[in-house]
Design an enzyme around this catalytic site. Structure first.
Site, short mmCIF file in Angstrom:
data_model
loop_
_atom_site.label_atom_id
_atom_site.label_comp_id
_atom_site.label_asym_id
_atom_site.label_seq_id
_atom_site.Cartn_x
_atom_site.Cartn_y
_atom_site.Cartn_z
N SER A 29 12.54 0.63 1.33
CA SER A 29 13.08 -0.66 1.76
C SER A 29 12.14 -1.81 1.37
O SER A 29 12.59 -2.92 1.11
CB SER A 29 13.38 -0.68 3.26
OG SER A 29 12.21 -0.50 4.02
N HIS B 296 0.57 -1.76 4.91
CA HIS B 296 0.33 -0.80 5.99
C HIS B 296 0.94 -1.33 7.29
O HIS B 296 0.77 -2.51 7.61
CB HIS B 296 -1.18 -0.57 6.16
CG HIS B 296 -1.50 0.43 7.22
ND1 HIS B 296 -1.27 1.78 7.04
CD2 HIS B 296 -1.96 0.29 8.48
CE1 HIS B 296 -1.61 2.43 8.15
NE2 HIS B 296 -2.03 1.54 9.03
#
Ligand code: GAR
EC number: 2.1.2.2
Length: 220
Positions: free
Chosen positions: A32, A128
């Protein structure tokens, strides 16, 4: 370049637009973040071309997304190689043949070795799902939730040989609500990522990112 306009006055030539940077995205799963980046590039928001998707899972959905954006894919199975260095050497050859300027790791769930870090340090970034240096490694969202943190978020950082240890480029905070589940918190962090990652890639495309030791500055 300075040129004369014929009336004896010096005129500055218009600045040449800089060439689009060439990007490779590394991903292992859903993709995504690749999608968000590809849409920004398609919509002309980033002066870049997406040249390659590198993926270590032949069944990963990111490969379908890459096809729908007509981005070339390079898929490999780590278990078919004797070492990480061996498959990374092949990846580096592919990246160099494609003239890649920037590697974007977006859900690439593997540590990298010096084979990749040496040629691409300073040109390789990762997203992250936590505010580094907290909650490194896998399950960054789960770790923050279980720890009882009140604020977490997303980080984009340079990749070095460690696990999420490279210099931090940008972060976006996300508040953790009492009623949050892994699903609800993951969804809000991902929304933050879809904004943060294309923004940072845009800074690279515009040549604005400067790295000095662990300090990263964004020039105007
Ligand atoms: C992203 O949320 C990214 O931050 C995370 O994996 C997800 C991939 O989602 N990466 C890590 O946890 C790396 N340690 P996506 O495949 O839908 O972009």
């Amino acid at each position: 370049m300075i040129s004369s306009n014929g009336a004896g006055e010096a005129a500055t030539a218009p600045t040449e637009p800089s060439a689009p940077i060439k990007i490779a995205v590394f991903a292992s799963g859903n993709g995504s973040n690749f999608q968000a980046l590809a849409e920004s590039v398609r919509d002309g928001k980033i002066n870049a071309t997406l040249e390659l998707v590198v993926c270590d899972k032949p069944s990963a959905y990111v490969l379908e997304r890459a096809r729908s954006f007509q981005v070339e894919t390079y898929v490999f199975s780590p278990k078919e190689y004797p070492s990480r260095e061996a498959y990374e050497a092949e990846i580096v050859a592919k990246l160099q043949a494609a003239g890649i300027d920037l590697i974007v790791m977006a859900g690439y769930m593997r540590l990298v070795t010096n084979v990749l870090v040496e040629p691409y340090y300073g040109r390789m970034i990762n997203v992250h799902p936590a505010l580094l240096p907290a909650f490194t490694g896998i399950k960054g969202v789960e770790q923050a939730l279980e720890y009882g943190a009140k604020i977490t978020g997303a980080t984009v950082h340079f990749v070095d040989g460690g696990m999420d240890t490279g210099p931090i480029i940008a972060q976006k905070a996300v508040e953790i609500q009492d009623r949050d589940t892994l699903e609800t918190l993951s969804a809000r962090i991902q929304q933050a990522e879809y904004d943060l990652l294309p923004t940072v890639v845009g800074w690279f495309a515009d040549g604005r990112v400067a790295l000095n030791g662990r300090k990263v500055t964004i020039n105007n």
